[in-house]
Design a protein around this motif. Structure first.
Motif, mmCIF file in Angstrom:
data_model
loop_
_atom_site.group_PDB
_atom_site.id
_atom_site.type_symbol
_atom_site.label_atom_id
_atom_site.label_comp_id
_atom_site.label_asym_id
_atom_site.label_seq_id
_atom_site.Cartn_x
_atom_site.Cartn_y
_atom_site.Cartn_z
ATOM 1 N N LEU A 237 0.846 -1.188 0.000
ATOM 2 C CA LEU A 237 0.000 0.000 0.000
ATOM 3 C C LEU A 237 0.882 1.239 0.000
ATOM 4 O O LEU A 237 1.868 1.306 0.734
ATOM 5 C CB LEU A 237 -0.897 0.020 1.243
ATOM 6 N N ASN A 238 0.531 2.215 -0.825
ATOM 7 C CA ASN A 238 1.293 3.461 -0.790
ATOM 8 C C ASN A 238 0.670 4.425 0.216
ATOM 9 O O ASN A 238 -0.377 4.152 0.810
ATOM 10 C CB ASN A 238 1.402 4.081 -2.182
ATOM 11 N N GLU A 239 1.320 5.552 0.419
ATOM 12 C CA GLU A 239 0.887 6.480 1.469
ATOM 13 C C GLU A 239 -0.515 7.028 1.221
ATOM 14 O O GLU A 239 -1.289 7.249 2.163
ATOM 15 C CB GLU A 239 1.892 7.630 1.593
ATOM 16 N N LYS A 240 -0.869 7.263 -0.033
ATOM 17 C CA LYS A 240 -2.193 7.787 -0.328
ATOM 18 C C LYS A 240 -3.278 6.763 0.016
ATOM 19 O O LYS A 240 -4.334 7.116 0.564
ATOM 20 C CB LYS A 240 -2.285 8.185 -1.808
ATOM 21 N N GLN A 241 -3.025 5.495 -0.270
ATOM 22 C CA GLN A 241 -3.978 4.443 0.087
ATOM 23 C C GLN A 241 -4.112 4.330 1.605
ATOM 24 O O GLN A 241 -5.217 4.165 2.129
ATOM 25 C CB GLN A 241 -3.527 3.107 -0.492
ATOM 26 N N LYS A 242 -3.002 4.415 2.303
ATOM 27 C CA LYS A 242 -3.037 4.325 3.759
ATOM 28 C C LYS A 242 -3.784 5.513 4.368
ATOM 29 O O LYS A 242 -4.537 5.355 5.339
ATOM 30 C CB LYS A 242 -1.619 4.243 4.317
ATOM 31 N N SER A 243 -3.579 6.687 3.817
ATOM 32 C CA SER A 243 -4.284 7.877 4.320
ATOM 33 C C SER A 243 -5.786 7.728 4.152
ATOM 34 O O SER A 243 -6.568 8.100 5.045
ATOM 35 C CB SER A 243 -3.801 9.126 3.584
ATOM 36 N N ARG A 244 -6.187 7.177 3.020
ATOM 37 C CA ARG A 244 -7.615 6.961 2.784
ATOM 38 C C ARG A 244 -8.185 5.946 3.776
ATOM 39 O O ARG A 244 -9.268 6.132 4.326
ATOM 40 C CB ARG A 244 -7.798 6.479 1.345
ATOM 41 N N GLU A 245 -7.447 4.878 4.035
ATOM 42 C CA GLU A 245 -7.897 3.868 4.993
ATOM 43 C C GLU A 245 -7.928 4.438 6.407
ATOM 44 O O GLU A 245 -8.830 4.135 7.192
ATOM 45 C CB GLU A 245 -6.969 2.653 4.944
ATOM 46 N N MET A 246 -6.969 5.291 6.748
ATOM 47 C CA MET A 246 -6.940 5.920 8.059
ATOM 48 C C MET A 246 -8.191 6.755 8.293
ATOM 49 O O MET A 246 -8.794 6.724 9.375
ATOM 50 C CB MET A 246 -5.682 6.782 8.191
ATOM 51 N N ARG A 247 -8.631 7.472 7.267
ATOM 52 C CA ARG A 247 -9.842 8.285 7.408
ATOM 53 C C ARG A 247 -11.074 7.395 7.601
ATOM 54 O O ARG A 247 -11.993 7.744 8.356
ATOM 55 C CB ARG A 247 -10.009 9.186 6.180
ATOM 56 N N THR A 248 -11.095 6.246 6.944
ATOM 57 C CA THR A 248 -12.198 5.303 7.123
ATOM 58 C C THR A 248 -12.227 4.773 8.555
ATOM 59 O O THR A 248 -13.294 4.665 9.173
ATOM 60 C CB THR A 248 -12.061 4.126 6.137
ATOM 61 N N ILE A 249 -11.059 4.447 9.094
ATOM 62 C CA ILE A 249 -10.977 3.944 10.465
ATOM 63 C C ILE A 249 -11.523 4.970 11.448
ATOM 64 O O ILE A 249 -12.258 4.630 12.384
ATOM 65 C CB ILE A 249 -9.519 3.570 10.804
ATOM 66 N N PHE A 250 -11.201 6.236 11.243
ATOM 67 C CA PHE A 250 -11.686 7.286 12.139
ATOM 68 C C PHE A 250 -13.220 7.362 12.150
ATOM 69 O O PHE A 250 -13.826 7.703 13.172
ATOM 70 C CB PHE A 250 -11.102 8.648 11.746
ATOM 71 N N GLN A 251 -13.854 7.050 11.041
ATOM 72 C CA GLN A 251 -15.318 7.149 10.958
ATOM 73 C C GLN A 251 -16.031 6.130 11.850
ATOM 74 O O GLN A 251 -17.162 6.354 12.278
ATOM 75 C CB GLN A 251 -15.768 6.960 9.505
ATOM 76 N N ILE A 252 -15.365 5.003 12.141
ATOM 77 C CA ILE A 252 -16.028 3.952 12.924
ATOM 78 C C ILE A 252 -15.207 3.604 14.173
ATOM 79 O O ILE A 252 -15.441 2.554 14.788
ATOM 80 C CB ILE A 252 -16.271 2.683 12.060
ATOM 81 N N LEU A 253 -14.288 4.475 14.552
ATOM 82 C CA LEU A 253 -13.389 4.179 15.671
ATOM 83 C C LEU A 253 -14.083 4.353 17.025
ATOM 84 O O LEU A 253 -14.628 5.407 17.335
ATOM 85 C CB LEU A 253 -12.157 5.089 15.607
ATOM 86 N N ILE A 254 -14.053 3.292 17.816
ATOM 87 C CA ILE A 254 -14.468 3.321 19.214
ATOM 88 C C ILE A 254 -13.238 2.919 20.025
ATOM 89 O O ILE A 254 -12.669 1.849 19.792
ATOM 90 C CB ILE A 254 -15.638 2.351 19.482
ATOM 91 N N PRO A 255 -12.788 3.762 20.962
ATOM 92 C CA PRO A 255 -11.517 3.490 21.667
ATOM 93 C C PRO A 255 -11.431 2.105 22.297
ATOM 94 O O PRO A 255 -10.361 1.479 22.281
ATOM 95 C CB PRO A 255 -11.473 4.594 22.730
ATOM 96 N N GLU A 256 -12.536 1.629 22.836
ATOM 97 C CA GLU A 256 -12.523 0.309 23.486
ATOM 98 C C GLU A 256 -12.283 -0.831 22.499
ATOM 99 O O GLU A 256 -11.951 -1.951 22.900
ATOM 100 C CB GLU A 256 -13.845 0.063 24.225
ATOM 101 N N LEU A 257 -12.465 -0.555 21.207
ATOM 102 C CA LEU A 257 -12.305 -1.581 20.190
ATOM 103 C C LEU A 257 -11.018 -1.414 19.379
ATOM 104 O O LEU A 257 -10.876 -2.013 18.315
ATOM 105 C CB LEU A 257 -13.522 -1.576 19.250
ATOM 106 N N ALA A 258 -10.108 -0.617 19.901
ATOM 107 C CA ALA A 258 -8.829 -0.392 19.212
ATOM 108 C C ALA A 258 -7.686 -0.612 20.193
ATOM 109 O O ALA A 258 -7.675 -0.031 21.280
ATOM 110 C CB ALA A 258 -8.779 1.029 18.645
ATOM 111 N N VAL A 259 -6.755 -1.462 19.818
ATOM 112 C CA VAL A 259 -5.591 -1.760 20.659
ATOM 113 C C VAL A 259 -4.326 -1.497 19.849
ATOM 114 O O VAL A 259 -4.183 -2.022 18.741
ATOM 115 C CB VAL A 259 -5.603 -3.230 21.139
ATOM 116 N N VAL A 260 -3.432 -0.713 20.415
ATOM 117 C CA VAL A 260 -2.162 -0.410 19.750
ATOM 118 C C VAL A 260 -1.037 -0.639 20.757
ATOM 119 O O VAL A 260 -1.046 -0.073 21.855
ATOM 120 C CB VAL A 260 -2.124 1.039 19.232
ATOM 121 N N VAL A 261 -0.075 -1.472 20.390
ATOM 122 C CA VAL A 261 1.060 -1.806 21.258
ATOM 123 C C VAL A 261 2.306 -1.095 20.730
ATOM 124 O O VAL A 261 2.636 -1.183 19.537
ATOM 125 C CB VAL A 261 1.295 -3.330 21.300
ATOM 126 N N LEU A 262 3.006 -0.398 21.639
ATOM 127 C CA LEU A 262 4.189 0.378 21.274
ATOM 128 C C LEU A 262 5.454 -0.198 21.893
ATOM 129 O O LEU A 262 5.420 -0.816 22.957
ATOM 130 C CB LEU A 262 4.034 1.826 21.748
#
Length: 382
Positions: A237-262
């Motif tokens: 995936l290139n950066e433009k595709q990822k940016s588009r997917e990121m915006r889609t994720i924001f539309q349905i993002l609920i914090p309790e349903l998202a886990v990110v490990v750093l």
């Protein structure tokens, strides 16, 4: 009389997208696509996959009435990556008339020969982020936002075309337990301590630092790119595709349903779930506004069924237990929201690693999907 037309205009594209809704009118299991998403997917100005893909769209008419649709994708990026000579088909929908199906695929066979392709495969779209696979089992189960639904007769049509199995995907339904097993918490905490991991506070960033959260989500998509690279049909995936997917994720993002490990403030693993928006799309009939807005608000605040979008772990951390953290934190979020069931998206049948993540839970395979193949030079339908 059957006539197949290649289409280009916005007016014809709307007919192309609306045909799905008309064909499945009254079907209780279908989840329609959003018109805006579909127009964007097939717009070279928006979908950056067109930099390495070509696409043709066709409508079939029988006795002057719309009877079927199909799109072909020449995915040069995936072909180069895997050394294939394949033409993909997607958005295949048809009335129960095999002659219409034959006429639609004849156009793809013709195009495949013109560009030197050896095989037609599908349903496969522009990337692994899109819907893929034809339903072959589970016709009495709800589809999801990230899946394709189709009538059972599609399978018979494909067999009569001489199509064969390329690969199957499994979809699971996991029953969320009533309580949280403390063993999961102990294991996850031990892994966090051993490897120096940190769990991102998605809720805090969502309400205070959305721009920073967007950066982490983009990193998650980098992890997805890396983790899914060896899987069938994927392409970078290139950066433009990822940016588009990121915006889609924001539309349905609920914090309790998202886990990110750093690790050292870099994303090494993630897991994204979303509330089921089936009723939103059914009520909206191709658009959220205005009929789907109330169901959307309800779906985002009363989550009883959640859909698994994707889980990804970097190669470096794949064997360090990061996935166990994702499962533990996901379970806590599901229990907090009162979710009863979690449905996975399509998982490749031979990808036992991802399927085994759920082995400690009450689970069942409820749907199977298939990627079909047709040899261009051997094409000889009934």
């Amino acid at each position: 009389m059957i006539e197949v037309k290649q289409i280009w205009s916005k007016k014809d594209k709307k007919k192309f997208f609306k045909f799905l809704i008309d064909l499945y009118k009254g079907n209780p299991y279908i989840v329609p696509n959003l018109y805006t998403d579909e127009f964007a997917e097939f717009d070279p100005a928006i979908n950056d996959a067109f930099r390495f893909c070509e696409c043709k769209m066709f409508l079939a008419y029988k006795d002057g009435k719309l009877a079927g649709r199909i799109a072909g994708i020449w995915h040069k990026g995936a072909n180069e990556k895997f050394g294939y000579k394949q033409l993909r088909f997607t958005r295949f929908d048809v009335i129960d008339d095999f002659e219409v199906t034959k006429a639609l695929f004849a156009e793809l066979i013709k195009w495949a020969k013109e560009i030197g392709m050896e095989e037609i495969i599908g349903p496969m779209s522009f990337s692994d982020l899109n819907e893929e696979g034809m339903l072959i089992e589970g016709f009495d189960k709800d589809s999801t936002y990230i899946e394709i639904y189709n009538h059972p007769y599609y399978v018979e049509h494909m067999k009569r075309l001489g199509a064969y199995k390329v690969v199957d995907w499994n979809c699971m339904r996991i029953t969320v337990p009533e309580t949280h097993d403390p063993r999961f918490e102990r294991i996850a905490n031990a892994i966090i301590k051993k490897n120096g991991y940190e769990i991102l506070n998605v809720k805090k960033l969502m309400y205070r630092h959305k721009k920073k959260l967007a950066g982490y989500i983009m990193q998650c998509l980098d992890v997805l790119d890396e983790a899914y690279a060896p899987l069938y049909g994927t392409s970078p995936l290139n950066e433009k595709q990822k940016s588009r997917e990121m915006r889609t994720i924001f539309q349905i993002l609920i914090p309790e349903l998202a886990v990110v490990v750093l690790k050292d403030d870099k994303v090494v693993a993630y897991g994204f779930m979303m509330p089921s928006i089936n009723e939103v799309l059914r009520k909206g009939k191709g658009s959220v506004f205005p009929r789907g807005i109330i169901p959307y608000i309800y779906a985002m605040t009363h989550v009883r069924v959640a859909d698994m979008m994707s889980i990804g772990v970097t190669k470096e951390h794949a064997n360090r237990g990061a996935a166990a953290i994702i499962i533990n934190e996901s379970l806590k979020g599901l229990l907090k929201l009162g979710v009863k069931y979690l449905e996975t998206g399509p998982m490749l049948e031979h990808n036992t690693h991802i399927q085994n993540l759920w082995k400690s839970f009450d689970r069942e395979i409820i749907k199977r999907r298939r990627c079909w193949g047709i040899k261009v030079d051997e094409y000889n339908p009934e």
